[in-house]
Motif scaffolding. Structure first.
Motif, PDB file in Angstrom:
ATOM      1  N   PHE A  29       0.846  -1.200   0.000  1.00  0.00           N
ATOM      2  CA  PHE A  29       0.000   0.000   0.000  1.00  0.00           C
ATOM      3  C   PHE A  29       0.881   1.250   0.000  1.00  0.00           C
ATOM      4  CE2 PHE A  29      -2.061  -3.249   2.727  1.00  0.00           C
ATOM      5  CZ  PHE A  29      -3.017  -3.663   1.818  1.00  0.00           C
ATOM      6  N   PRO A  30       1.318   1.692  -1.182  1.00  0.00           N
ATOM      7  CA  PRO A  30       2.287   2.801  -1.227  1.00  0.00           C
ATOM      8  C   PRO A  30       1.762   4.091  -0.597  1.00  0.00           C
ATOM      9  CG  PRO A  30       2.172   1.684  -3.341  1.00  0.00           C
ATOM     10  CD  PRO A  30       1.058   1.140  -2.507  1.00  0.00           C
ATOM     11  N   ARG A  31       0.469   4.399  -0.793  1.00  0.00           N
ATOM     12  CA  ARG A  31      -0.023   5.669  -0.242  1.00  0.00           C
ATOM     13  C   ARG A  31      -0.137   5.618   1.276  1.00  0.00           C
ATOM     14  NH1 ARG A  31      -5.195   6.801  -3.688  1.00  0.00           N
ATOM     15  NH2 ARG A  31      -5.063   4.531  -3.775  1.00  0.00           N
ATOM     16  N   LEU A  32      -0.544   4.435   1.787  1.00  0.00           N
ATOM     17  CA  LEU A  32      -0.581   4.248   3.240  1.00  0.00           C
ATOM     18  C   LEU A  32       0.818   4.443   3.817  1.00  0.00           C
ATOM     19  CD1 LEU A  32      -2.684   3.282   5.415  1.00  0.00           C
ATOM     20  CD2 LEU A  32      -1.641   1.039   5.208  1.00  0.00           C
ATOM     21  N   ASN A  33       1.818   3.973   3.063  1.00  0.00           N
ATOM     22  CA  ASN A  33       3.215   4.096   3.456  1.00  0.00           C
ATOM     23  C   ASN A  33       3.600   5.570   3.576  1.00  0.00           C
ATOM     24  OD1 ASN A  33       5.649   2.960   4.072  1.00  0.00           O
ATOM     25  ND2 ASN A  33       6.286   2.647   1.953  1.00  0.00           N
ATOM     26  N   THR A  34       3.207   6.361   2.576  1.00  0.00           N
ATOM     27  CA  THR A  34       3.501   7.798   2.606  1.00  0.00           C
ATOM     28  C   THR A  34       2.861   8.435   3.844  1.00  0.00           C
ATOM     29  OG1 THR A  34       3.271   7.706   0.224  1.00  0.00           O
ATOM     30  CG2 THR A  34       3.439   9.881   1.203  1.00  0.00           C
ATOM     31  N   ALA A  35       1.579   8.108   4.065  1.00  0.00           N
ATOM     32  CA  ALA A  35       0.872   8.707   5.204  1.00  0.00           C
ATOM     33  C   ALA A  35       1.543   8.324   6.519  1.00  0.00           C
ATOM     34  CB  ALA A  35      -0.585   8.261   5.200  1.00  0.00           C
ATOM     35  N   ALA A  36       1.935   7.045   6.639  1.00  0.00           N
ATOM     36  CA  ALA A  36       2.576   6.593   7.876  1.00  0.00           C
ATOM     37  C   ALA A  36       3.864   7.367   8.115  1.00  0.00           C
ATOM     38  CB  ALA A  36       2.864   5.096   7.803  1.00  0.00           C
ATOM     39  N   PHE A  37       4.634   7.592   7.040  1.00  0.00           N
ATOM     40  CA  PHE A  37       5.880   8.335   7.235  1.00  0.00           C
ATOM     41  C   PHE A  37       5.609   9.779   7.642  1.00  0.00           C
ATOM     42  CE2 PHE A  37       8.773  11.515   5.557  1.00  0.00           C
ATOM     43  CZ  PHE A  37       9.839  11.272   6.404  1.00  0.00           C
ATOM     44  N   TRP A  38       4.691  10.457   6.949  1.00  0.00           N
ATOM     45  CA  TRP A  38       4.522  11.891   7.206  1.00  0.00           C
ATOM     46  C   TRP A  38       3.880  12.174   8.553  1.00  0.00           C
ATOM     47  CZ3 TRP A  38       7.108  15.702   5.159  1.00  0.00           C
ATOM     48  CH2 TRP A  38       7.798  15.435   3.980  1.00  0.00           C
ATOM     49  N   LEU A  39       3.317  11.143   9.189  1.00  0.00           N
ATOM     50  CA  LEU A  39       2.856  11.338  10.569  1.00  0.00           C
ATOM     51  C   LEU A  39       4.040  11.553  11.507  1.00  0.00           C
ATOM     52  CD1 LEU A  39      -0.097   8.843  11.136  1.00  0.00           C
ATOM     53  CD2 LEU A  39      -0.129  11.304  11.416  1.00  0.00           C
ATOM     54  N   VAL A  40       5.212  11.005  11.139  1.00  0.00           N
ATOM     55  CA  VAL A  40       6.372  11.096  12.044  1.00  0.00           C
ATOM     56  C   VAL A  40       6.798  12.550  12.274  1.00  0.00           C
ATOM     57  CG1 VAL A  40       8.726  10.329  12.482  1.00  0.00           C
ATOM     58  CG2 VAL A  40       7.114   8.784  11.399  1.00  0.00           C
ATOM     59  N   PRO A  41       7.017  13.352  11.205  1.00  0.00           N
ATOM     60  CA  PRO A  41       7.333  14.761  11.496  1.00  0.00           C
ATOM     61  C   PRO A  41       6.207  15.483  12.219  1.00  0.00           C
ATOM     62  CG  PRO A  41       7.120  14.380   9.120  1.00  0.00           C
ATOM     63  CD  PRO A  41       7.149  13.047   9.766  1.00  0.00           C
ATOM     64  N   VAL A  42       4.945  15.061  11.976  1.00  0.00           N
ATOM     65  CA  VAL A  42       3.829  15.725  12.663  1.00  0.00           C
ATOM     66  C   VAL A  42       3.919  15.498  14.164  1.00  0.00           C
ATOM     67  CG1 VAL A  42       1.335  15.738  12.968  1.00  0.00           C
ATOM     68  CG2 VAL A  42       2.292  15.671  10.669  1.00  0.00           C
ATOM     69  N   PHE A  43       4.013  14.218  14.588  1.00  0.00           N
ATOM     70  CA  PHE A  43       4.035  14.021  16.038  1.00  0.00           C
ATOM     71  C   PHE A  43       5.388  14.389  16.627  1.00  0.00           C
ATOM     72  CE2 PHE A  43       6.402  10.145  16.718  1.00  0.00           C
ATOM     73  CZ  PHE A  43       6.126   9.311  15.638  1.00  0.00           C
ATOM     74  N   GLY A  44       6.419  14.354  15.796  1.00  0.00           N
ATOM     75  CA  GLY A  44       7.718  14.826  16.268  1.00  0.00           C
ATOM     76  C   GLY A  44       7.668  16.309  16.608  1.00  0.00           C
ATOM     77  N   SER A  45       7.027  17.106  15.728  1.00  0.00           N
ATOM     78  CA  SER A  45       6.920  18.538  16.003  1.00  0.00           C
ATOM     79  C   SER A  45       6.070  18.786  17.239  1.00  0.00           C
ATOM     80  CB  SER A  45       6.284  19.263  14.821  1.00  0.00           C
ATOM     81  OG  SER A  45       6.825  18.802  13.625  1.00  0.00           O
ATOM     82  N   LEU A  46       4.990  18.000  17.384  1.00  0.00           N
ATOM     83  CA  LEU A  46       4.143  18.143  18.583  1.00  0.00           C
ATOM     84  C   LEU A  46       4.972  17.946  19.843  1.00  0.00           C
ATOM     85  CD1 LEU A  46       0.770  16.261  18.015  1.00  0.00           C
ATOM     86  CD2 LEU A  46       1.116  18.633  18.638  1.00  0.00           C
ATOM     87  N   LEU A  47       5.793  16.891  19.817  1.00  0.00           N
ATOM     88  CA  LEU A  47       6.582  16.565  21.001  1.00  0.00           C
ATOM     89  C   LEU A  47       7.608  17.657  21.287  1.00  0.00           C
ATOM     90  CD1 LEU A  47       6.333  14.110  22.800  1.00  0.00           C
ATOM     91  CD2 LEU A  47       8.294  13.147  21.656  1.00  0.00           C
TER      92      LEU A  47
ATOM     93  N   GLY B  81       2.279  19.822  28.686  1.00  0.00           N
ATOM     94  CA  GLY B  81       3.322  18.937  28.177  1.00  0.00           C
ATOM     95  C   GLY B  81       2.838  17.505  28.146  1.00  0.00           C
ATOM     96  N   GLN B  82       2.113  17.103  29.194  1.00  0.00           N
ATOM     97  CA  GLN B  82       1.670  15.715  29.283  1.00  0.00           C
ATOM     98  C   GLN B  82       0.614  15.395  28.229  1.00  0.00           C
ATOM     99  OE1 GLN B  82       3.067  13.436  31.619  1.00  0.00           O
ATOM    100  NE2 GLN B  82       2.065  12.036  30.195  1.00  0.00           N
ATOM    101  N   SER B  83      -0.339  16.319  27.982  1.00  0.00           N
ATOM    102  CA  SER B  83      -1.377  15.988  26.996  1.00  0.00           C
ATOM    103  C   SER B  83      -0.780  15.977  25.591  1.00  0.00           C
ATOM    104  CB  SER B  83      -2.573  16.939  27.097  1.00  0.00           C
ATOM    105  OG  SER B  83      -2.202  18.263  26.840  1.00  0.00           O
ATOM    106  N   LEU B  84       0.202  16.859  25.332  1.00  0.00           N
ATOM    107  CA  LEU B  84       0.879  16.804  24.033  1.00  0.00           C
ATOM    108  C   LEU B  84       1.654  15.503  23.893  1.00  0.00           C
ATOM    109  CD1 LEU B  84       2.210  20.431  23.469  1.00  0.00           C
ATOM    110  CD2 LEU B  84       0.354  19.278  22.290  1.00  0.00           C
ATOM    111  N   TRP B  85       2.260  15.065  24.986  1.00  0.00           N
ATOM    112  CA  TRP B  85       3.000  13.796  24.974  1.00  0.00           C
ATOM    113  C   TRP B  85       2.067  12.656  24.576  1.00  0.00           C
ATOM    114  CZ3 TRP B  85       2.838   8.989  27.185  1.00  0.00           C
ATOM    115  CH2 TRP B  85       4.012   8.239  27.188  1.00  0.00           C
ATOM    116  N   LEU B  86       0.877  12.636  25.226  1.00  0.00           N
ATOM    117  CA  LEU B  86      -0.081  11.562  24.947  1.00  0.00           C
ATOM    118  C   LEU B  86      -0.539  11.602  23.493  1.00  0.00           C
ATOM    119  CD1 LEU B  86      -2.192  11.484  28.198  1.00  0.00           C
ATOM    120  CD2 LEU B  86      -1.143   9.522  27.091  1.00  0.00           C
TER     121      LEU B  86
END
Lengths: 200, 558
Positions: free
Chosen positions: B107-125, B158-163
Motif C-alpha cells: 500500500f504505497p499511499r498508506l506508506n507515505t501517510a505513515a511516514f509523514w505522521l512522524v514529522p507531525v508528532f515529532g513537532s508536537l513533542l 506537556g503531558q497531553s501533548l506527549w499523549l
C-alpha cells in the motif's frame, strides 16, 4: 543503455505476486485483528476494575435497565443478516436488491445508534461518575463510534454502486465494509454480556 | 533490441528533491525515515549530553530539577518513538521489497501517510518544550498518578501533548505494520517460500506482528489516561475507585514487546551479515526463523516482570519470572546459531562486521543482566536503580543501535550507489564500542550500590562511576561525528558501488546499485534455494550467472 535481458530468464507472473495486485482485503483483515485488541484492552480493564471495586455502582444507581438495550441488540445483530443478503444479491448482480438490503442495514444501524443516544440521555450518571460511569461510556461510546463509521462506509459503498460498471467483477470495498459490520456486531455481543448481563 | 526497463534504468537521473516531498516509492520513503530519525537522534542525544553533564558532579548544579525531569522523559520518548522505530521502519522500507523481489510496498499511499505522521508528532513533542509548564516530566512510561497531575490546569500541557504524540506514533506504526505484514505475506518472488525467505524478513514479520497485537493495548490505556488527565474520569485514580496499576499493565503489555520490536530486526541484521562476512551459510537457518516467532509468543506473556514491586500477587511474580527466563532459550538459540556461523569462517573485519560483533558482545552481556533482572529477589533489590538503566541501554544502544549502524554501512552502497569510507567507519566503530561500554557498564555497579534512576543529585560515594559514565557518554556524542561525515561525504563523492560489493547472496544484490524505481518490475527471478548459500556454489535464483553477467556488463559500460 543497450543491455537487455532475455525475457525467458525471468518468470512472467501477473496474478498473485504481480506488480500491482490488489491486497486491500488482506490489509483490512489484519487491521481488524489489530483493532480488536483495543476492545480487548477495554474489556479487560472493565473486568479488572469491576472485580476489584468496593462500590461499583455510583450512589443512587441500582443498575442498568436491560430490556430496551436488548431490543437494540436484536436489531443490530439481525442487521448482520441483512448485510449478508445484500452481498448475496450483489453477487447475483441484482443491484437494486443489493441497494435495498444495504439501505435496510444502514437504517438498522442508525436505529441502534438512536436507541443508544436515548438511553444515554436518560441515565443518572455521567462519564466522571467513578469507574462504573467511566467504563460504561467509554465502552459504549467507542463501540458507537465504530457503528457510525460502519454506516458511513456503507453510505460510501452505496454511492459507488451508482457509478457505471463499478461493481462488475466484484468490489472489495463492499466485502470489507461487510466484514467490518460483522466485527462491530460481535464486539457488541461481548459488550452486552459484560455490561448488561453481568450486573451481579 | 528493446531495453528492459528494470536493467536499462539502472542509474536514472532522479532529482534529490524527491526526498523532500510526498513520495510513494518505498526506497525514497525508507531514506526519508532514516534521515529524519537521525535528526531526532541528534536532539535526543543532545538531551542525553545535558543529563550526563548534570550527573558529572553529585549536586544538582547544571539544570533545575523540574527541567531535569523533562529532560529524561523527553530523551527516552524521542529516542524510542522518533529515532529507533522510524530508523527501523526506514530499513524495512528499503530492505523488505528488495529482499523479496516486490516492486514496492503493498500500500504505497498508506506508506507515505505513515511516514509523514512522524514529522507531525515529532513537532508536537518538540513543541511541548515551549508550552507553559514545560514538557512531560513523568518519565517515558508516564505512570499515573504523576502523569495525571495538571497543576496549571491547562488543557494543552506537556503531558497531553506527549499523549497525543504517542497516540499518533501508534497510528503511524499500525499503518506501517499492516503494510509490512501484507507485503511479506503476499508479494514474495516466485519460488520464495517462507523457508526460503531471508531472516531479516522473518524478524520483520515477527516484529510487526507484535506491533499489531501490542500497540492497540497501549492505545486503549493511553486513551483512558488522556480522559483522566483532561476530563476528570477516574480510571487510574484510587480516590474514584480507579487503579493506577491497571495502567502499568496496559503500558507494559505493549512496551515490553516493543523492545522485541526493536531487537528482532537487529537479530535479522546479525543473521544477514554474519554469513556474508564469514563466507559461510547461516547455521541452523530454520531454527533462527522459528525462534523469532517463539520470541513473539513468549514476549507477549512476560510484561509483569516490570511490575514486581508494584503490588502484584505472588503467583504472578513466579509465573512471570518463569516466562521471562524462558525467553533466554529462543534468544540463546540465535546466539548459538551466530557463533556456529562464525566458527571456522573466513572472517572479514569490515565496518559492518565490526558493528555486528560489537553488538553481539553487548547483547550477550545485556542478556545476562536480563536473566538477573527476571529473578524476583534481584529485581526488587535493583528496581528503579541504575542497574535497570544500564541493562536497557546495553540492549538498545549496545546491541540494537550498533546493529542498525551495521545495517546502514552494509546496505549503504546498495541504496545510494556509493561506497562508504572504511577508515571513518572503523573510527566510528571504535568510538561507539568504547563509548557505549564506558557509559553503560558503570551503571551496573551504581545500581547495585543503590543509586536510583531519574535523580539529578546523588550521594558523593556514587561520584566515581558517574564520572566514568559521563565520559563514556561524551565519547558516544563524539562518535557520531565520523558517522555523519562518512554518510554525507561518501554519498556525495564516494567511489561508485557495483551491484554486489560484498559478494553477498540475496535478491537485493541482483539489482543495480541504486535499484531502479520498481526494483525488478515484472522480471522477478525465480528463487530456487535457501538464502545464505555461501561456499556451497548453489545459485539462489534461476539463470543467476546470466543476470550477474548482464549487471557487470552494464556497470562496465556506465
Amino acid at each position: 543503455m543497450t543491455t537487455t535481458i532475455n525475457p525467458e530468464l525471468t518468470a512472467e507472473h501477473g496474478e498473485g505476486h504481480g506488480a500491482h495486485a490488489n491486497h486491500n482485503l488482506t490489509g483490512f483483515i489484519i487491521f481488524l485483528c489489530s483493532e480488536s485488541v483495543i476492545f480487548l484492552a477495554f474489556f479487560s480493564g472493565y473486568a479488572i476494575l469491576k472485580l476489584s471495586a468496593l462500590n461499583w455502582l455510583p450512589p443512587g444507581v441500582d443498575g442498568l435497565e436491560w430490556r430496551t438495550p436488548l431490543i437494540n441488540t436484536a436489531v443490530l445483530v439481525s442487521s448482520s443478516g441483512t448485510i449478508v443478503l445484500a452481498e448475496h444479491f450483489k453477487g447475483k448482480e441484482k443491484l437494486w436488491l443489493f441497494r435495498g438490503f444495504w439501505l435496510l442495514t444502514m437504517a438498522m444501524g442508525s436505529y441502534f445508534l438512536y436507541g443508544q443516544a436515548v438511553e444515554w440521555s436518560g441515565l443518572q450518571f455521567g462519564f466522571t461518575s467513578g469507574t462504573f460511569g467511566g467504563t460504561f461510556y467509554l465502552l459504549t461510546g467507542f463501540h458507537g463510534l465504530h457503528v457510525a463509521t460502519g454506516i458511513f462506509l456503507m453510505g460510501l459503498m452505496l454511492v459507488k454502486s451508482f457509478l457505471p460498471g463499478n461493481y462488475v467483477g466484484g468490489e472489495q470495498g463492499v466485502q470489507a465494509t461487510s466484514l467490518f459490520w460483522h466485527f462491530v456486531d460481535v464486539i457488541w455481543i461481548v459488550l452486552f454480556l459484560l455490561i448488561y448481563v453481568w450486573q451481579g | 533490441m528493446t531495453p528492459t526497463p528494470s536493467l536499462a534504468q539502472g542509474h536514472p537521473q532522479l532529482s534529490w528533491t524527491r526526498y523532500l516531498g510526498f513520495s510513494t516509492d518505498a526506497k525514497v520513503i525508507g531514506i526519508q525515515y532514516i534521515v529524519l530519525a537521525f535528526f531526532f537522534f541528534l536532539i535526543g542525544g543532545f538531551l542525553a549530553m545535558i543529563i550526563r553533564g548534570e550527573l558529572l558532579t553529585p549536586p544538582a548544579d547544571l539544570v533545575d530539577r523540574t527541567v531535569y525531569n523533562g529532560l529524561y522523559t523527553m530523551h527516552g520518548t524521542i529516542m524510542l518513538f522518533l529515532f529507533i522505530f522510524p530508523v527501523l521502519n526506514g530499513l524495512n522500507n528499503l530492505l523488505i521489497p528488495t529482499m523479496i523481489g516486490a516492486p514496492d510496498m503493498a500500500f504505497p499511499r498508506l506508506n507515505t501517510a505513515a511516514f509523514w505522521l512522524v514529522p507531525v508528532f515529532g513537532s508536537l513533542l518538540i513543541a511541548s518544550f515551549f508550552v507553559p509548564g514545560g514538557p512531560a516530566y513523568s518519565g517515558w512510561w508516564s505512570y499515573p498518578p504523576v502523569s495525571i497531575q495538571n497543576p496549571l490546569g491547562n488543557l494543552i500541557s506537556g503531558q497531553s501533548l506527549w499523549l497525543l504524540a504517542v497516540a499518533l506514533s501508534g497510528v503511524s506504526s499500525i499503518m506501517g505494520a499492516i503494510n509490512f505484514v501484507t507485503t511479506i505475506l503476499r508479494m514474495r518472488a516466485p519460488g520464495m517460500t517462507l523457508f526460503r525467505m531471508p531472516v531479516f524478513c522473518w524478524t520483520a514479520l515477527a516484529a510487526q506482528s507484535l506491533q499489531l497485537i501490542g500497540l492497540p493495548a497501549l492505545t486503549g490505556g493511553a486513551v483512558m489516561l488522556l480522559f483522566d488527565l483532561t476530563v476528570g474520569t477516574s480510571f487510574y485514580r484510587p480516590e474514584g475507585g480507579g487503579d493506577p496499576v491497571l495502567y502499568q499493565h496496559f503500558f507494559w503489555f505493549y512496551s515490553h514487546p516493543a523492545v522485541y520490536v526493536i531487537i528482532l530486526p537487529v537479530f535479522g541484521i546479525f543473521s544477514e551479515l554474519f554469513p556474508v562476512y564469514s563466507r559461510k551459510p547461516l547455521f541452523g537457518y530454520v531454527y533462527v526463523c522459528l525462534a523469532s516467532f517463539i520470541i513473539v509468543g513468549l514476549g507477549l506473556i512476560v510484561w509483569v516482570h516490570h511490575m514486581f514491586p508494584s503490588g502484584v500477587t505472588m503467583w504472578m511474580r513466579n509465573l512471570f519470572m518463569f516466562t521471562t527466563m524462558l525467553i533466554a532459550v529462543p534468544t540463546g538459540v540465535k546466539v548459538f546459531a551466530w557463533l556456529g556461523t562464525l566458527w571456522r569462517g573466513k572472517i572479514q573485519l569490515t565496518t559492518p562486521m565490526l558493528f555486528c560483533l560489537g553488538g553481539l558482545i553487548n547483547f550477550v552481556f545485556a542478556g545476562i543482566t536480563g536473566v538477573m533482572l527476571a529473578t524476583v529477589p534481584i529485581d526488587i533489590h535493583v528496581s528503579n536503580t541504575y542497574f535497570v538503566v544500564g541493562h536497557f541501554h546495553y540492549v538498545i544502544y549496545g546491541a540494537a543501535v550498533m546493529g542498525i549502524f551495521a545495517a546502514i554501512y552494509h546496505w549503504f552502497p546498495k541504496f545510494t550507489g556509493r561506497m562508504p569510507y572504511e577508515g571513518l567507519g572503523k573510527l566510528h566503530f571504535v568510538l561507539t564500542f568504547i563509548g557505549a561500554n564506558l557509559n553503560f557498564l558503570p551503571m551496573h555497579p551504581l545500581g547495585l550500590m543503590g543509586m536510583p534512576r531519574r535523580v539529578s543529585s546523588y550521594d558523593p560515594e556514587f561520584a566515581f562511576w558517574n564520572v566514568l559514565a559521563s565520559l563514556g557518554a561524551f565519547l558516544l556524542g563524539v562518535s557520531i561525528i565520523p558517522f555523519l561525515l562518512n554518510m554525507i561525504s561518501s554519498w556525495a563523492r564516494g567511489p561508485k558501488a557495483t551491484h554486489n560489493p560484498w559478494n553477498a547472496i540475496g535478491l537485493e544484490w541482483l539489482l543495480p546499485s541504486p535499484p531502479p524505481v520498481e526494483n525488478f518490475e515484472e522480471h522477478v527471478p525465480t528463487v530456487i534455494s535457501r538464502p545464505y548459500g555461501y561456499g556451497t556454489g548453489l545459485p539462489l535464483v534461476e539463470h543467476q550467472d546470466e543476470i550477474e553477467r548482464q549487471l557487470t556488463l552494464q556497470e562496465a559500460s556506465a
